[in-house]
Design a protein around this motif. Sequence first.
Motif, PDB file in Angstrom:
ATOM      1  N   GLU A 195      80.744  -5.588 -20.025  1.00 50.53           N
ATOM      2  CA  GLU A 195      80.314  -6.933 -20.380  1.00 50.53           C
ATOM      3  C   GLU A 195      80.851  -7.248 -21.769  1.00 50.53           C
ATOM      4  OE1 GLU A 195      78.522  -9.095 -18.607  1.00 50.53           O
ATOM      5  OE2 GLU A 195      78.091  -7.776 -16.911  1.00 50.53           O
ATOM      6  N   ILE A 196      81.679  -8.283 -21.836  1.00 49.33           N
ATOM      7  CA  ILE A 196      82.263  -8.651 -23.120  1.00 49.33           C
ATOM      8  C   ILE A 196      81.218  -9.300 -24.018  1.00 49.33           C
ATOM      9  CG2 ILE A 196      83.972 -10.125 -24.279  1.00 49.33           C
ATOM     10  CD1 ILE A 196      85.186  -7.758 -22.789  1.00 49.33           C
ATOM     11  N   VAL A 197      81.035  -8.732 -25.191  1.00 52.75           N
ATOM     12  CA  VAL A 197      80.071  -9.271 -26.134  1.00 52.75           C
ATOM     13  C   VAL A 197      80.769 -10.196 -27.131  1.00 52.75           C
ATOM     14  CG1 VAL A 197      78.422  -8.672 -27.957  1.00 52.75           C
ATOM     15  CG2 VAL A 197      78.514  -7.326 -25.849  1.00 52.75           C
ATOM     16  N   PHE A 198      81.955  -9.790 -27.599  1.00 54.46           N
ATOM     17  CA  PHE A 198      82.739 -10.696 -28.423  1.00 54.46           C
ATOM     18  C   PHE A 198      84.225 -10.454 -28.221  1.00 54.46           C
ATOM     19  CE2 PHE A 198      82.035  -7.085 -31.311  1.00 54.46           C
ATOM     20  CZ  PHE A 198      83.333  -6.810 -31.705  1.00 54.46           C
ATOM     21  N   SER A 204      84.234 -12.752 -18.505  1.00 56.32           N
ATOM     22  CA  SER A 204      83.075 -11.941 -18.872  1.00 56.32           C
ATOM     23  C   SER A 204      82.419 -12.481 -20.143  1.00 56.32           C
ATOM     24  CB  SER A 204      83.494 -10.488 -19.061  1.00 56.32           C
ATOM     25  OG  SER A 204      82.407  -9.712 -19.522  1.00 56.32           O
ATOM     26  N   TYR A 205      83.246 -12.870 -21.089  1.00 57.82           N
ATOM     27  CA  TYR A 205      82.742 -13.469 -22.331  1.00 57.82           C
ATOM     28  C   TYR A 205      81.886 -14.700 -22.027  1.00 57.82           C
ATOM     29  CZ  TYR A 205      82.974 -16.051 -26.785  1.00 57.82           C
ATOM     30  OH  TYR A 205      82.672 -16.765 -27.912  1.00 57.82           O
ATOM     31  N   LEU A 206      82.329 -15.475 -21.053  1.00 59.61           N
ATOM     32  CA  LEU A 206      81.627 -16.710 -20.708  1.00 59.61           C
ATOM     33  C   LEU A 206      80.457 -16.483 -19.747  1.00 59.61           C
ATOM     34  CD1 LEU A 206      84.677 -19.123 -20.232  1.00 59.61           C
ATOM     35  CD2 LEU A 206      82.986 -19.179 -22.077  1.00 59.61           C
ATOM     36  N   GLY A 207      80.294 -15.243 -19.314  1.00 67.89           N
ATOM     37  CA  GLY A 207      79.195 -14.952 -18.404  1.00 67.89           C
ATOM     38  C   GLY A 207      79.447 -15.446 -16.996  1.00 67.89           C
TER      39      GLY A 207
END
Lengths: 195, 195
Positions: free
Chosen positions: B72-75, B177-180
Motif C-alpha cells: 500500500e503506497i503511503v507516499f 495505490s496512492y489514490l486508494g
Amino acid sequence: METKLQLLLDHVSKWVNLSPDEVAIFLQHWEVQEFQKGEYVLYNGKICQYDAFLLTGSVKGYYIDPVTAKEEIVFLAIADWWASDLESFHQGSPSMLNIQVVSDAELALISKSNFESLMRMIPKLERYFRIILQGYTSALLRRVYMRNALPARERYLQFIGQYPALNQNLPQYLIASYLGMSAEMVSKIRAELKS
Amino acid sequence: METKLQLLLDHVSKWVNLSPDEVAIFLQHWEVQEFQKGEYVLYNGKICQYDAFLLTGSVKGYYIDPVTAKEEIVFLAIADWWASDLESFHQGSPSMLNIQVVSDAELALISKSNFESLMRMIPKLERYFRIILQGYTSALLRRVYMRNALPARERYLQFIGQYPALNQNLPQYLIASYLGMSAEMVSKIRAELKS
DNA sequence: GAACTACATTGAACTACTTCAATAAACGCT
DNA sequence: AGCGTTTATTGAAGTAGTTCAATGTAGTTC
C-alpha cells in the motif's frame, strides 16, 4: 498565576522550557474564548484569523460537498488538541473548511500578527510547533494508509482503540464520516461487535 | 561553490535567509548518496536513520499489508520533496514503512545527531521545518478529504491536475495505490477519458 | 531479434459498501 | 411527564468499486 491557558502552557512545556519572563510574554499573546454547541469558529470562504488550541469541549472541521451537499468530516478535536485551518491562517487564503463547536468549548486563540510577534520574541517556540506538526503528519499518514488498506470494521476498531476519548465524546455519525464510511455502517459494525 | 546540495539550499532559502557562514555549516551536516532503481532507503522494522531530501529521481514509501501481502503506497516523492519516516527518525522507533527507489535517485541525507546539531547551531532552521510541515499537513488533510468524499474518477483527475510530474514519472499501479484504488480502475478511467 | 520481465488493458463475476426508508431510541426543553 | 428534535438501528435494494484471469504492449538483455 491563575489561567485557563495552563493546559496550553503545559502542552508547550512538554517540548520547550520557558523562563518565567517568557511565560508572561507567551500568555499575553493569547485570548480565551468560549463557544457554545453549534457556534462556528470558522466559516468556509473566510480567512482563518486564529490558530486555536482546545482547552475544553470538542469541535469538528468539515467540508460541504458542493454536489451531494453532504458534510465530510476532515478532522475532529477535543481538549489538548489544535484545531484550525493552518493553510488559510498562514497564507491568508480563503478556507475550504467550516469549523463548528460540537460540545461547549473553550478555545485559546492567537491571531496571525500575535503569532508572528510571539515567534519573533520567543524563537524556540518554532521548535514546539515543528514537533507538534511532525506528530500530526505521522498521524495523518496513518489515517491515509488505514483508509486505503483496511475495511470498515478494522478502521472502526482501530479508531476506538486509538481515540477512545473521541469515541466517547462525539456522535457516531461524525465518527463515521471521519472514518470515511456511512453512519449506518458504524451502526452495523457495533451491532456485530456486541455478539 | 559547486554542490549537489544546491537544490536543498534553494529550498531552504525560500523560507529563511542563511549567511555565508551558516551556509557552510549547513552543508557540512549533509551527505549526498546515490541510489539505483529498486534499492531501499529504509526497511520496515528498522529505525529510520536519516531525514532525506530528494535531489533527483523518485521514491515510494509503502506498507506491506500483513494479511493480503499487498503493498500500500503511503507516499510518493520526486525531486524537491522530503521523503522519510519522520516518526521513526525522531522517536527512534521501528518504522512501519519501506522506502524504495523507483527511478535512480540522489538523496540528501542527514543523521539524527547531525539534525540536532544543525538545529542547535542554526535555530532558525526550526522555522523552515515548521513551515514545510505546515504545508505537508494541509496536503495530507486534502488527501484524506478527497479519499473520503470523491469517487475514483475525480480523485484521479484531481491528482493528475495537482501532480503532473508525479503522474509522468511513476508507473500507474503506484499511483493507483496512492489514490486508494486498483490499478485496473485507473486503466478504465484513462480509457474512458480518451473518448 | 527472440525471449524475458515489467507494466497496462479489458471484461466478467463478485462484494463491501452505500442509499433509502421506516422505526426506534435518546436527549433536551417547557 | 410529555413533545419535538436529533441521533441510532435495521433490512432491502442498488452500485461503485474489487478481484481474477486472460491478453496485450513496451522496454531490456543476451
